[in-house]
Design a protein around this motif. Structure first.
Motif, PDB file in Angstrom:
ATOM      1  N   ASP A   7       0.797  -1.232   0.000  1.00  0.00           N
ATOM      2  CA  ASP A   7       0.000   0.000   0.000  1.00  0.00           C
ATOM      3  C   ASP A   7       0.827   1.278   0.000  1.00  0.00           C
ATOM      4  O   ASP A   7       0.331   2.324  -0.397  1.00  0.00           O
ATOM      5  N   SER A   8       2.127   1.225   0.393  1.00  0.00           N
ATOM      6  CA  SER A   8       2.926   2.448   0.255  1.00  0.00           C
ATOM      7  C   SER A   8       4.111   2.278  -0.704  1.00  0.00           C
ATOM      8  O   SER A   8       4.463   3.208  -1.419  1.00  0.00           O
ATOM      9  N   VAL A   9       4.721   1.088  -0.768  1.00  0.00           N
ATOM     10  CA  VAL A   9       5.921   0.911  -1.618  1.00  0.00           C
ATOM     11  C   VAL A   9       5.550   0.843  -3.107  1.00  0.00           C
ATOM     12  O   VAL A   9       6.137   1.523  -3.937  1.00  0.00           O
ATOM     13  N   ASN A  10       4.600   0.003  -3.446  1.00  0.00           N
ATOM     14  CA  ASN A  10       4.166  -0.106  -4.848  1.00  0.00           C
ATOM     15  C   ASN A  10       2.664  -0.395  -4.919  1.00  0.00           C
ATOM     16  O   ASN A  10       2.235  -1.501  -5.237  1.00  0.00           O
ATOM     17  N   PRO A  11       1.854   0.648  -4.606  1.00  0.00           N
ATOM     18  CA  PRO A  11       0.402   0.440  -4.616  1.00  0.00           C
ATOM     19  C   PRO A  11      -0.121   0.254  -6.044  1.00  0.00           C
ATOM     20  O   PRO A  11       0.470   0.804  -6.989  1.00  0.00           O
ATOM     21  N   PRO A  12      -1.209  -0.500  -6.216  1.00  0.00           N
ATOM     22  CA  PRO A  12      -1.799  -0.574  -7.556  1.00  0.00           C
ATOM     23  C   PRO A  12      -2.286   0.818  -7.959  1.00  0.00           C
ATOM     24  O   PRO A  12      -2.787   1.563  -7.114  1.00  0.00           O
ATOM     25  N   SER A  13      -2.103   1.182  -9.227  1.00  0.00           N
ATOM     26  CA  SER A  13      -2.398   2.576  -9.598  1.00  0.00           C
ATOM     27  C   SER A  13      -3.888   2.893  -9.577  1.00  0.00           C
ATOM     28  O   SER A  13      -4.268   4.055  -9.440  1.00  0.00           O
ATOM     29  N   ARG A  14      -4.753   1.841  -9.685  1.00  0.00           N
ATOM     30  CA  ARG A  14      -6.204   2.125  -9.661  1.00  0.00           C
ATOM     31  C   ARG A  14      -6.871   1.441  -8.469  1.00  0.00           C
ATOM     32  O   ARG A  14      -7.654   0.494  -8.612  1.00  0.00           O
ATOM     33  N   GLY A  15      -6.482   1.836  -7.274  1.00  0.00           N
ATOM     34  CA  GLY A  15      -7.114   1.308  -6.057  1.00  0.00           C
ATOM     35  C   GLY A  15      -7.009  -0.192  -5.962  1.00  0.00           C
ATOM     36  O   GLY A  15      -5.923  -0.749  -6.009  1.00  0.00           O
ATOM     37  N   GLY A  16      -8.149  -0.868  -5.852  1.00  0.00           N
ATOM     38  CA  GLY A  16      -8.142  -2.313  -5.662  1.00  0.00           C
ATOM     39  C   GLY A  16      -8.116  -3.112  -6.959  1.00  0.00           C
ATOM     40  O   GLY A  16      -8.558  -4.265  -6.994  1.00  0.00           O
ATOM     41  N   VAL A  17      -7.581  -2.502  -8.019  1.00  0.00           N
ATOM     42  CA  VAL A  17      -7.571  -3.186  -9.320  1.00  0.00           C
ATOM     43  C   VAL A  17      -6.127  -3.476  -9.730  1.00  0.00           C
ATOM     44  O   VAL A  17      -5.264  -2.600  -9.671  1.00  0.00           O
ATOM     45  N   CYS A  18      -5.870  -4.700 -10.156  1.00  0.00           N
ATOM     46  CA  CYS A  18      -4.504  -5.103 -10.514  1.00  0.00           C
ATOM     47  C   CYS A  18      -4.018  -4.385 -11.773  1.00  0.00           C
ATOM     48  O   CYS A  18      -4.733  -4.334 -12.777  1.00  0.00           O
ATOM     49  N   ASP A  19      -2.782  -3.850 -11.719  1.00  0.00           N
ATOM     50  CA  ASP A  19      -2.196  -3.175 -12.881  1.00  0.00           C
ATOM     51  C   ASP A  19      -1.877  -4.159 -14.001  1.00  0.00           C
ATOM     52  O   ASP A  19      -1.796  -3.783 -15.164  1.00  0.00           O
ATOM     53  N   VAL A  20      -1.666  -5.424 -13.649  1.00  0.00           N
ATOM     54  CA  VAL A  20      -1.241  -6.412 -14.651  1.00  0.00           C
ATOM     55  C   VAL A  20      -2.450  -6.986 -15.394  1.00  0.00           C
ATOM     56  O   VAL A  20      -2.455  -7.064 -16.623  1.00  0.00           O
ATOM     57  N   CYS A  21      -3.498  -7.396 -14.639  1.00  0.00           N
ATOM     58  CA  CYS A  21      -4.593  -8.138 -15.301  1.00  0.00           C
ATOM     59  C   CYS A  21      -5.976  -7.577 -14.995  1.00  0.00           C
ATOM     60  O   CYS A  21      -6.979  -8.173 -15.385  1.00  0.00           O
ATOM     61  N   ALA A  22      -6.042  -6.470 -14.229  1.00  0.00           N
ATOM     62  CA  ALA A  22      -7.315  -5.840 -13.847  1.00  0.00           C
ATOM     63  C   ALA A  22      -8.152  -6.705 -12.897  1.00  0.00           C
ATOM     64  O   ALA A  22      -9.340  -6.452 -12.696  1.00  0.00           O
ATOM     65  N   GLY A  23      -7.525  -7.723 -12.311  1.00  0.00           N
ATOM     66  CA  GLY A  23      -8.225  -8.547 -11.314  1.00  0.00           C
ATOM     67  C   GLY A  23      -8.332  -7.816  -9.981  1.00  0.00           C
ATOM     68  O   GLY A  23      -7.735  -6.751  -9.792  1.00  0.00           O
ATOM     69  N   PRO A  24      -9.091  -8.400  -9.014  1.00  0.00           N
ATOM     70  CA  PRO A  24      -9.239  -7.742  -7.711  1.00  0.00           C
ATOM     71  C   PRO A  24      -7.990  -7.897  -6.837  1.00  0.00           C
ATOM     72  O   PRO A  24      -7.414  -8.976  -6.748  1.00  0.00           O
TER      73      PRO A  24
END
Ligand code: AP5
Length: 216
Positions: free
Chosen positions: A139-156
């Motif tokens: 949550d602070s070092v490398n947070p997903p850029s869109r909240g609870g959505v995965c940057d790689v596959c858009a999964g939860p």
């Protein structure tokens, strides 16, 4: 290249295994991921493993050794692999040596990642994981850029159930009792190295690639 990543929970084994897998073109084999998939699918293995995983204990040696024996026979592991979270006991390490030597193979590199307990607790307390592809965030070092959505596959992206403070303490205790003795087991072998993981993920990756003869 046959690699083992050894180290306490939360030190960054999964993070680095994924990066090394992409850089070296060999699979990451994570017993934690395999067991979590079995728990999610409610297979007999998952039902057996669930309570141990929730409490921070270890799943039985027979079960994980069986999983690894089968996984190492897959086509994609012929040219090498990165073991993440296995072995974790002396019996598992001995079984791994035996199964590799039966196939005329051995370990090329055993990398022991280290970090102090307070850093580990910080990492695990902020960790988030994609439920679909297993991508790891913080949550602070490398947070997903869109909240609870995965940057790689858009999964939860969710918290792991065993990243609860009580369970983290138990996992650290189990690591010290059951897994740390492997440092003695592997310590004198060629290919064994200790690497501090108390730097950014990019710096740790650069150190690992250099150690493996693939970096500048
Ligand atoms: P498993 O999934 O293997 O958990 P673990 O060993 O406790 O390791 P983690 O996945 O928690 O941490 P990690 O080192 O991969 O760190 P990560 O990269 O995620 O096992 C879970 C359970 O399954 C066990 O408790 C057991 O019950 C069972 N099990 C599994 N294998 C077994 C076996 N062989 N035998 C018996 N039982 C078994 O990073 C953590 C966080 O830190 C992330 O948020 C990440 O973004 C962040 N981070 C990573 N690197 C850095 C960095 N350099 N700087 C700052 N933050 C960083």
């Amino acid at each position: 290249m046959n690699i083992v990543l050894l180290g306490p929970p939360g030190v960054g084994k999964g993070t680095q295994a994924k990066r090394l897998s992409a850089a070296l073109g060999i699979p990451q084999i994570s017993t934690g991921d395999m067991l979590r998939a079995a728990v999610s699918a409610a297979t007999p293995l998952g039902l057996e493993a669930k309570s141990q995983m929730q409490s921070g204990g270890l799943v039985s040696d027979d079960v994980v050794i069986g999983l690894i024996r089968e996984r190492l026979q897959a086509e994609d592991a012929r040219e090498g692999f990165i073991l993440d979270g296995f072995p974790r006991t002396l019996s598992q390490a001995q079984a791994l040596d035996q199964m590799l030597s039966q196939g005329g193979k051995s370990l090329d590199s055993i990398i022991h990642l280290t970090a102090p307990d307070d850093e580990i607790v910080k990492r695990l307390s902020g960790r988030m994981l994609c439920q679909s592809c297993g991508a790891i965030f913080h949550d602070s070092v490398n947070p997903p850029s869109r909240g609870g959505v995965c940057d790689v596959c858009a999964g939860p992206v969710v918290r792991r159930e065993d990243d609860h403070p009580d369970v983290i303490r138990e996992r650290l205790k189990v690591y010290a009792e059951m897994t740390e003795p492997l440092v003695q087991y592997y310590g004198e072998r060629s290919g064994y190295a200790t690497v501090s993981a108390v730097e950014s993920p990019d710096s740790v990756q650069a150190k690992l690639l250099k150690l493996l003869g693939r970096g500048s």
